[in-house]
Design a protein around this motif. Structure first.
Motif, mmCIF file in Angstrom:
data_model
loop_
_atom_site.group_PDB
_atom_site.id
_atom_site.type_symbol
_atom_site.label_atom_id
_atom_site.label_comp_id
_atom_site.label_asym_id
_atom_site.label_seq_id
_atom_site.Cartn_x
_atom_site.Cartn_y
_atom_site.Cartn_z
ATOM 1 N N LEU A 188 1.156 -19.135 -1.981
ATOM 2 C CA LEU A 188 1.904 -18.526 -3.037
ATOM 3 C C LEU A 188 1.027 -17.701 -3.807
ATOM 4 O O LEU A 188 1.336 -16.725 -4.175
ATOM 5 N N ALA A 189 -0.195 -18.359 -4.162
ATOM 6 C CA ALA A 189 -1.357 -17.659 -4.884
ATOM 7 C C ALA A 189 -1.771 -16.369 -4.231
ATOM 8 O O ALA A 189 -1.946 -15.408 -4.611
ATOM 9 N N LEU A 190 -1.909 -16.444 -2.807
ATOM 10 C CA LEU A 190 -2.397 -15.316 -2.144
ATOM 11 C C LEU A 190 -1.087 -14.095 -2.213
ATOM 12 O O LEU A 190 -1.669 -12.999 -2.045
ATOM 13 N N GLY A 191 -0.024 -14.489 -1.993
ATOM 14 C CA GLY A 191 1.034 -13.610 -2.245
ATOM 15 C C GLY A 191 1.159 -12.944 -3.504
ATOM 16 O O GLY A 191 1.630 -11.811 -3.467
ATOM 17 N N ARG A 192 0.954 -13.633 -4.451
ATOM 18 C CA ARG A 192 0.661 -12.918 -5.699
ATOM 19 C C ARG A 192 -0.292 -11.945 -6.022
ATOM 20 O O ARG A 192 -0.082 -10.928 -6.415
ATOM 21 N N VAL A 193 -1.513 -12.274 -5.475
ATOM 22 C CA VAL A 193 -2.638 -11.442 -5.457
ATOM 23 C C VAL A 193 -2.189 -10.106 -4.682
ATOM 24 O O VAL A 193 -2.459 -9.144 -5.069
ATOM 25 N N TYR A 194 -1.576 -10.562 -3.289
ATOM 26 C CA TYR A 194 -1.250 -9.391 -2.495
ATOM 27 C C TYR A 194 -0.347 -8.262 -3.282
ATOM 28 O O TYR A 194 -0.503 -7.084 -3.151
ATOM 29 N N ARG A 195 0.666 -8.882 -4.050
ATOM 30 C CA ARG A 195 1.670 -7.944 -4.730
ATOM 31 C C ARG A 195 1.081 -7.430 -5.835
ATOM 32 O O ARG A 195 1.336 -6.265 -6.081
ATOM 33 N N LYS A 196 0.187 -8.108 -6.412
ATOM 34 C CA LYS A 196 -0.573 -7.283 -7.685
ATOM 35 C C LYS A 196 -1.379 -6.157 -7.338
ATOM 36 O O LYS A 196 -1.348 -5.240 -8.030
ATOM 37 N N SER A 197 -1.974 -6.651 -6.177
ATOM 38 C CA SER A 197 -2.918 -5.368 -5.669
ATOM 39 C C SER A 197 -2.225 -4.202 -5.271
ATOM 40 O O SER A 197 -2.638 -2.779 -5.333
ATOM 41 N N HIS A 198 -1.182 -4.463 -4.706
ATOM 42 C CA HIS A 198 0.006 -3.329 -4.145
ATOM 43 C C HIS A 198 0.721 -2.648 -5.331
ATOM 44 O O HIS A 198 0.862 -1.190 -5.411
ATOM 45 N N GLU A 199 0.938 -3.090 -6.363
ATOM 46 C CA GLU A 199 1.283 -2.661 -7.594
ATOM 47 C C GLU A 199 0.523 -1.797 -8.250
ATOM 48 O O GLU A 199 0.763 -0.666 -8.714
ATOM 49 N N ALA A 200 -0.622 -2.111 -8.379
ATOM 50 C CA ALA A 200 -1.866 -1.482 -8.833
ATOM 51 C C ALA A 200 -2.284 -0.228 -8.003
ATOM 52 O O ALA A 200 -2.599 0.904 -8.581
ATOM 53 N N LEU A 201 -2.064 -0.156 -6.571
ATOM 54 C CA LEU A 201 -2.417 0.955 -5.633
ATOM 55 C C LEU A 201 -1.269 1.863 -5.821
ATOM 56 O O LEU A 201 -1.316 3.189 -5.850
ATOM 57 N N ASP A 202 0.008 1.200 -5.674
ATOM 58 C CA ASP A 202 1.189 2.173 -5.539
ATOM 59 C C ASP A 202 1.770 2.369 -6.728
ATOM 60 O O ASP A 202 2.821 3.437 -7.023
ATOM 61 N N GLY A 203 1.797 1.614 -7.960
ATOM 62 C CA GLY A 203 2.301 1.788 -9.090
ATOM 63 C C GLY A 203 4.038 1.040 -9.157
ATOM 64 O O GLY A 203 4.500 1.077 -10.244
ATOM 65 N N VAL A 204 4.268 0.773 -8.008
ATOM 66 C CA VAL A 204 5.609 0.092 -7.873
ATOM 67 C C VAL A 204 5.447 -1.131 -6.949
ATOM 68 O O VAL A 204 4.705 -1.198 -6.201
#
Length: 144
Positions: free
Chosen positions: A126-142
């Motif tokens: 669950l923690a790794l999934g949140r980190v993955y999501r936040k890193s993709h939001e920072a890169l893509d903006g969505v």
């Protein structure tokens, strides 16, 4: 419709997570390692339904869904385990019914070890999934 089937497969997977966790508490003398073989047998449909749920559920982060499924299955396992321990220790219940069937529910070392291990794996996913999501939001903006 895909979401419905995906959630259904993940619920079935959670049932198998609960079953494996509950089986780890049973101690049946004269069977040797049969308990762990049975638990391993239940891990096969657990993995199959988890993979089916991840494949069918649209646009999902596999780490987050796997973590939620493992934690949900363990939450049910914690509830049922403490319920069975309470039944086993209850004097009022022993006056009403025969509680000898609860004597097999006694391997607390392997039970709590597996319960903690699976829950810890769920929290890590669950923690790794949140980190993955936040890193993709920072890169893509969505969000993904």
């Amino acid at each position: 419709m895909r979401k419905l089937f995906g959630v259904g497969f993940l619920i079935i997977c959670g049932f198998f997570v609960y079953t494996v966790g509950l089986l780890s508490f049973f101690e049946v003398p004269d069977t040797g390692n049969v308990k762990f073989e049975v638990m391993g047998g239940f891990c096969i449909p657990l993995a199959v339904f988890l993979l089916l749920g991840l494949m069918v559920y649209p646009g999902s982060n596999w780490m987050t869904l796997s973590g939620i499924t493992l934690l949900s299955g363990q939450a049910v396992n914690v509830f049922i385990t403490f319920l069975l321990i309470s039944f086993k220790r209850s004097e009022e219940l022993s006056n009403v019914m025969d509680t000898n069937a609860f004597d097999y529910f006694s391997d607390y070392l392997s039970g709590f070890s597996i319960m903690i291990g699976v829950a810890l794996l769920g929290v890590i996913l669950l923690a790794l999934g949140r980190v993955y999501r936040k890193s993709h939001e920072a890169l893509d903006g969505v969000p993904p």
